[in-house]
Scaffold this active site. Sequence first.
Site, mmCIF file in Angstrom:
data_model
loop_
_atom_site.group_PDB
_atom_site.id
_atom_site.type_symbol
_atom_site.label_atom_id
_atom_site.label_comp_id
_atom_site.label_asym_id
_atom_site.label_seq_id
_atom_site.Cartn_x
_atom_site.Cartn_y
_atom_site.Cartn_z
ATOM 1 N N SER A 192 0.837 -1.201 0.000
ATOM 2 C CA SER A 192 0.000 0.000 0.000
ATOM 3 C C SER A 192 0.875 1.256 0.000
ATOM 4 O O SER A 192 1.662 1.448 -0.933
ATOM 5 C CB SER A 192 -0.961 -0.050 1.184
ATOM 6 O OG SER A 192 -1.971 0.921 1.081
ATOM 7 N N ASP B 250 -9.518 -3.908 -5.907
ATOM 8 C CA ASP B 250 -9.034 -3.203 -4.712
ATOM 9 C C ASP B 250 -9.997 -2.068 -4.369
ATOM 10 O O ASP B 250 -10.209 -1.157 -5.177
ATOM 11 C CB ASP B 250 -7.634 -2.646 -4.978
ATOM 12 C CG ASP B 250 -6.947 -2.117 -3.729
ATOM 13 O OD1 ASP B 250 -7.609 -1.461 -2.907
ATOM 14 O OD2 ASP B 250 -5.739 -2.351 -3.573
ATOM 15 N N HIS C 184 -7.761 -5.172 -0.942
ATOM 16 C CA HIS C 184 -6.603 -4.327 -0.651
ATOM 17 C C HIS C 184 -5.630 -5.083 0.240
ATOM 18 O O HIS C 184 -5.904 -5.314 1.428
ATOM 19 C CB HIS C 184 -7.026 -3.019 0.018
ATOM 20 C CG HIS C 184 -5.887 -2.072 0.204
ATOM 21 N ND1 HIS C 184 -5.176 -1.537 -0.851
ATOM 22 C CD2 HIS C 184 -5.303 -1.586 1.333
ATOM 23 C CE1 HIS C 184 -4.215 -0.758 -0.383
ATOM 24 N NE2 HIS C 184 -4.269 -0.770 0.934
#
Length: 351
Positions: free
Chosen positions: A153, A279, A306
Amino acid sequence: MPHGIRPSRFRPPDWLRNPHLQSVLASSPLRAARARQRLHQVAAQHTPTLLTLPGGVRLQGVASTPRARPPRATVLLLHGWEGSIHSSYMGLTAARLLRRGFAVFRLNFRDHGGTHHLNEGLFHSNRLDEVVDAARAVAAHWPGLPLLAAGFSLGGNFALRLALRAPAAGLPLRRVVAVCPLLDPAHTMDCMEQGPALYMRYFERKWRQSLARKRALFPQIHAFDDAVLRLPMRPLTAWMVQHATDYPDLAAYFDGYSLAGDRLRALTVPADILMAADDPVVPSEAFPHIAGFANVHLELARHGGHCGFIDRPSMDGYAERWVAARCLAALEASAVESGADSEQEDDHALA
């Protein structure tokens, strides 16, 4: 599949294909317990380490070395925003890498993992210089070993920017791998505001807690009141930009760590990226564009949420196996170039 995108082998069972289930399970207590178990099972020495960096910056992490044999390379692991070295994906990935013979350094960003007391200034996403300095210190911790970096991320965003900065910084970075990396902060903010509220509420709650802790530790510097902490994400970020950065406004701040457009075209360090088309936090539509860049190798999965990519009831996941496999492939260039042998190696690593 568009040109330049590698088909993903991630095939979760039907009951695990919901992106919100994937995303929530990724940070569940059950998966965190699995990560602690995996790290405990691996034969390695884990040493808490405080890095003292230029400008008096102090960042904390854990240096892990496999006991079975001398390490073959070093991997710097970078967590996501409001995560830490103890996040489940960090522990599970570290365990996989240690089993494959890598030394691993899990780095806490400033103000993450209970390290608010180490620095007066607030964390923000443009603090790349201190991550470059930390990478240099990690390379010196295991001198002579090839250096790789992996991130999740926001940590994936940092890893990719680290790769862009590496040549000018004299950093001997061989490759980076990134899972669901943030590319376009401004667009991501827009999408989160329009998407399911649970993600925005999660990050707001975590960030407010972090800011409150910073204020309690340094009240003479951070004298904001509770009204600031009650601000929604966008105005709270704008407040932070005004009070804790040199950027003139929110747009300039977002642009400072954006990787949108053609910015990754300048990569000279190869980068592997794993992204899920579903996502719910990081929009996936920009990723096919970067797949055409010379040093970007993109694997796009239909499912995964995610930073989830969970494919079995044990809560083990594809992403940590993928990171270990790509790091291994970076060291075994002959296997990568030999086609069939490379596929066999990947099949074994991803099993």
